[in-house]
Design an enzyme around this catalytic site. Structure first.
Site, PDB file in Angstrom:
ATOM      1  CE1 TYR A 107      -3.822  -2.296   0.284  1.00 33.22           C
ATOM      2  CE2 TYR A 107      -2.610  -3.291   1.995  1.00 33.22           C
ATOM      3  CZ  TYR A 107      -3.710  -3.356   1.079  1.00 33.22           C
ATOM      4  OH  TYR A 107      -4.584  -4.032   1.214  1.00 33.22           O
ATOM      5  N   PRO A 120     -11.169   0.043  -3.518  1.00 32.00           N
ATOM      6  CG  PRO A 120     -11.209  -2.070  -2.178  1.00 32.00           C
ATOM      7  CD  PRO A 120     -10.761  -0.766  -2.043  1.00 32.00           C
ATOM      8  CG  HIS A 343      -7.325  -2.064  -0.060  1.00 27.32           C
ATOM      9  ND1 HIS A 343      -7.496  -2.975   1.176  1.00 27.32           N
ATOM     10  CD2 HIS A 343      -7.639  -2.769  -0.923  1.00 27.32           C
ATOM     11  CE1 HIS A 343      -7.589  -4.117   0.799  1.00 27.32           C
ATOM     12  NE2 HIS A 343      -7.941  -4.058  -0.481  1.00 27.32           N
ATOM     13  CE  LYS A 419     -24.599 -18.357   1.420  1.00 29.45           C
ATOM     14  NZ  LYS A 419     -23.802 -17.575   2.639  1.00 29.45           N
ATOM     15  CB  THR A 465      -5.022 -11.079   2.569  1.00 27.42           C
ATOM     16  OG1 THR A 465      -4.342 -10.102   1.893  1.00 27.42           O
ATOM     17  CG2 THR A 465      -6.427 -10.408   2.823  1.00 27.42           C
ATOM     18  CB  SER A 554     -11.746 -10.522  -3.741  1.00 31.72           C
ATOM     19  OG  SER A 554     -11.721 -10.641  -2.194  1.00 31.72           O
TER      20      SER A 554
END
Ligand code: COA
Length: 626
Positions: A107, A120, A343, A419, A465, A554
C-alpha cells in the site's frame, strides 16, 4: 485493487505520524493478545508448493529451469536457509512478521493512484428516494448508523467474528474510523486519530466540491439524532449551491508522487493546512453527489460501480471526494449509493460488516426525540487556490479523465442459482465459483493464468491476507476436459469435484497461514534487508509469470444485497469480485479498455456460461457416478 488485497495491516505505529496515543481498551487487547501469531511456513513446504503452483501457468521448459533454480536456493546451508532463519527471528521479535512489511509494500510504497488501482468501491442497493429531501434524510440516517457503530467500537461491544469456528483479529475495526492516508514523496503514511487524547467528534461532508466540518455529537457528548443531522445537512446544502468551485479533492486521485508534491504546495498555506487537517481527522466522509447521466436498467449497477470507484470524471463527481480518507459514503439524489474506501487500513469484510449494520440501521424508525437546542452552522472548509495549485488540479483532472475512460466495469447478477446450489451438492460455493472463473478464462484464451484470490489471515494477530492460487493442476485438468469432446460427463464431474476440493484445500492452507505468496514475499524482503544479492529464484521468468495476476479476484460476502468492485492489478488483467447470496450471485468485473486482449462483457458472458455448464453437468450426471 492492487494485486493483493493482501495489503497489510497498519500495525500502525512505525508508519504513523507521532500523535499522542492513549491505551486501547483492555477487553479488546485481551482478545487480541489471545490470538495465535502468524507462523513462518517451513521452507521446503513453500518451495514444493511453489513448483506445483507453477505447473499450470508456465511451460515445461521454464518449469525445468525453475526447478533447478529452486533446488539451488534450497540447498543445505544456502541462501534460502539463511533467509528463512532471518524470517524466523523476525517472527520472534514482532507481533506479526508480515504486517508492517505488507502495509508498506502493498500500500504505502505503491505509487499508482489509489483510485481504481487500490481503493475498492461498494455498490449498495438503490434507495427509493428520488429527490434532495430523500437524499438528505437517508444520508442523515446513515450517518447516525455509522456513529452508532462507532459507539460499539469505542465501548468494545463489537462482537468478535469467527471463521471456521476460530476467533478473528478485530484490529481492522479500530483502524477504519477517524483515519486517513497522507501522501509522501517515497511512501505514504496512515494516521489514525481515534486513539489520540482528543479523538475527533466531526465528520466531513462534501457537496458540489465544497467540504464542511459537521460535528456529530451534542455538547453533552450524545450523538446527534438523524433529525438533527438532517437539519445540519440542509444548511450545508443551502450554502454550497454554486457548482463552479475548484474540485480540490481531485488532487487525491493523482499518482502518489504527483499528489505528494501538490500536497506540499497545498499545505504551505495556513488555511489550506487547517482544512486538510480537518478532513484527515474526521471520523469519515459523506459525499452528497450530483446526479449522474441516466442509463438503462441493465447498465445502472455498472454505472453506479464506476461512480463509487472513481466518481465518473472531473465533470461529474470525482472532485466530490477525498480519496485518502479511509471511509467515504456516497449518496446521490437519484437513490444511488455506496462507498469507496482507502485500502491501507483494512480489507473488504470489516467494511462490509459495517455497511450491513448501517443499512439495517437506516430501516429503523426514529425513536429518539431531538433536543431543541439549535446547533451551530457546520463549518465550511476554505481553500486558497494559488496558480500553482490550480495547475496541479488541472494536471490531476487530465490524468484522472484518462483513467476514467480506460476503466471498463460491469456489475451483473447471476440469477440462475446462488450458494445454495453448490452447498446442496456438497461443494464449497467459493471454490465452485473460482473453478467456473478458470473455465471461463480458459474458454476465452485457451490457456490458464496466475490467479489471485484473497484469503483472510485474520485468525492470526494483526493478520491481513494471503493468496489462494486458483489456477491449479486440478483446475487445469477439469477445464481441459470440459473442452475435450472425447471425455465422458462422469469423468468431467469427477474432475470438477477434484478441482473444487483442491481449491478448498488450498483455502484451508491459506487461512491457516501456510500459503506460499506472503512467505515468498517475506524471503525476498529479508534478502533486501540483509543486503544479500537478490536470489535468482526471484529474478526468474517463472516468478514474474506467477506474480502477474491476470485474474485478481475476491469474495466479499454480506447480508446486504451489495457488491464490491475494484480495478485490475495488471494492465492486461481483470478484477473480479463477487458476493454469493443464497439464490443469486452478485459479480463485478473490470478491465482496461486500452488493453486489446481483455473484454469485461465477454468474460462476464463466459463466466455465466461456465456456471450454467457446471450446474447442468452435475445435475445430469447419474448420482452413482458422483
Ligand atoms: N458442502 C456443503 N456446504 C459447504 C461445503 C461443502 N463441501 N463447503 C463449504 N460449504 C458451506 C460453508 O459451510 C459455508 O456455509 P454458510 O453459508 O452457512 O456459512 C458456505 O458454504 C460458504 O463456504 P465457502 O464457499 O467454502 O467459502 P468460505 O465462506 O469459507 O470463504 C474465503 C472462503 C476464501 C472467501 C474466506 O475464507 C476468506 O478468506 N475470506 C476473506 C476474503 C477477503 O479478505 N477478501 C478481501 C477483499 S478486500
Amino acid at each position: 485493487m492492487r494485486a493483493d488485497f493482501t495489503k497489510r495491516e497498519v500495525k500502525p505505529m512505525s508508519l504513523v505520524k507521532p500523535v499522542s496515543l492513549v491505551k486501547l481498551p483492555g477487553r479488546y487487547l485481551a482478545h487480541q493478545e489471545g490470538l495465535p501469531r502468524l507462523p513462518v511456513p517451513p521452507l521446503q513446504q513453500t518451495l514444493e508448493r511453489y513448483l506445483l503452483a507453477l505447473q499450470p501457468i508456465v511451460s515445461q521448459e521454464e518449469w525445468n529451469h525453475t526447478k533447478k533454480v529452486v533446488d539451488e536456493f534450497w540447498s543445505p546451508g544456502g541462501v534460502g536457509e539463511r533467509l528463512q532463519k532471518g524470517l524466523e527471528r523476525r517472527a520472534k521479535k514482532t507481533d506479526n512478521w508480515l504486517s508492517d512489511w505488507w502495509l508498506q509494500t502493498a500500500y504505502l510504497e505503491y505509487r499508482l493512484p489509489v483510485v481504481v488501482h487500490s481503493s475498492p468501491g461498494v455498490v449498495l442497493p438503490k434507495q427509493d428516494f428520488v429527490d434532495r429531501q430523500g437524499q438528505l434524510r437517508f444520508a442523515a440516517k446513515l450517518i447516525e448508523g455509522v456513529v452508532d457503530f462507532k459507539t460499539m467500537v469505542d465501548n468494545e461491544t463489537l462482537p468478535v467474528e469467527y471463521l471456521n469456528g476460530k476467533p478473528l483479529c478485530m484490529n481492522q475495526y479500530y483502524r477504519i474510523l477517524s483515519s486517513c492516508r497522507i501522501p509522501g514523496p517515497k511512501h505514504d503514511s496512515v494516521v489514525n486519530y481515534a486513539q489520540t487524547k482528543k479523538p475527533p467528534t466531526h465528520i466531513t461532508v462534501v457537496h458540489n466540491f465544497q467540504f464542511f466540518e459537521l460535528d456529530v455529537y451534542n455538547s453533552d457528548g450524545t450523538p446527534l439524532t438523524s433529525d438533527q443531522i438532517f437539519t445540519q445537512l440542509e444548511k450545508i446544502w443551502n450554502t454550497s449551491l454554486q457548482t463552479n468551485k475548484e474540485p480540490i479533492g481531485i488532487l487525491t486521485s493523482n499518482h502518489r508522487n504527483s499528489w505528494a508534491k501538490a500536497y506540499n504546495h497545498l499545505i504551505k498555506d495556513k488555511t489550506n493546512k487547517e482544512s486538510v487537517r480537518t478532513i484527515q481527522k474526521s471520523i469519515f466522509t459523506v459525499c452528497l453527489d450530483a446526479p449522474m447521466p441516466r442509463v438503462s436498467d441493465e447498465l445502472y449497477k455498472s454505472r453506479v460501480a464506476a461512480q463509487m470507484l472513481h466518481g465518473g470524471g472531473s465533470r461529474w463527481n470525482t472532485g466530490n471526494r477525498w480519496f485518502d480518507k479511509t471511509l467515504q459514503f456516497i449518496i446521490a439524489e437519484d437513490g444511488s449509493c455506496g462507498l469507496v474506501y482507502e485500502h491501507a487500513p483494512a480489507e473488504g469484510p470489516p467494511i462490509v460488516a459495517l455497511l450491513d449494520y448501517v443499512v439495517e440501521y437506516t430501516k429503523k424508525a426514529e425513536l429518539v426525540r431531538s433536543p431543541m437546542i439549535p446547533l451551530p452552522m457546520p463549518k465550511k472548509l476554505r481553500f486558497n487556490i494559488s496558480p500553482e495549485i490550480k495547475n496541479d488540479i488541472e494536471k490531476a483532472k487530465q490524468n484522472l479523465n484518462i483513467m476514467v475512460h480506460d476503466v471498463d466495469i460491469k456489475v451483473f447478477v447471476f440469477t440462475q442459482f446462488g450458494k445454495n446450489f453448490p452447498k446442496l451438492k456438497k461443494l464449497s460455493p467459493d471454490a465452485f465459483i473460482q473453478v467456473a472463473l478458470q473455465l471461463a478464462y480458459y474458454r476465452m484464451y485457451g490457456f490458464t493464468c496466475a490467479t489471485y484470490e484473497s484469503a483472510s489471515l485474520r485468525m492470526f494477530h494483526l493478520g491481513r491476507t494471503d493468496t489462494i492460487r486458483s489456477a491449479s493442476v486440478d483446475s487445469l485438468s477439469f477445464v481441459q476436459a470440459m473442452e475435450d469432446p472425447a471425455k465422458q460427463n462422469w469423468e468431467k464431474v469427477e474432475l470438477l469435484r477434484k478441482a473444487v476440493q483442491a481449491h478448498r484445500t488450498y483455502t484451508d492452507m491459506a487461512i491457516g497461514g501456510h500459503a506460499i505468496d506472503r512467505h515468498l514475499l517475506g524471503l525476498k524482503l529479508q534478502a533486501i534487508e540483509d543486503l544479500v544479492s537478490m536470489p535468482e529464484m526471484f529474478m526468474d521468468t517463472s516468478f514474474a509469470v506467477a506474480m502477474h495476476f491476470k485474474l485478481s479476484t475476491s469474495q466479499v460476502p454480506s447480508q446486504t444485497d451489495l457488491v464490491m468492485c475494484f480495478g485490475p492489478v495488471v494492465p492486461d488483467g481483470y478484477g473480479v469480485c463477487y458476493n454469493p447470496m443464497d439464490d443469486h450471485i452478485n459479480f463485478s468485473v473490470s478491465a482496461f479498455n486500452s488493453c486489446a486482449d481483455t473484454n469485461v462483457a465477454r468474460l462476464a458472458h463466459y463466466l455465466e456460461q461456465a456456471l450454467l455448464d457446471m450446474q447442468s453437468l452435475i445435475q445430469c450426471t447419474p448420482k452413482s457416478k458422483l
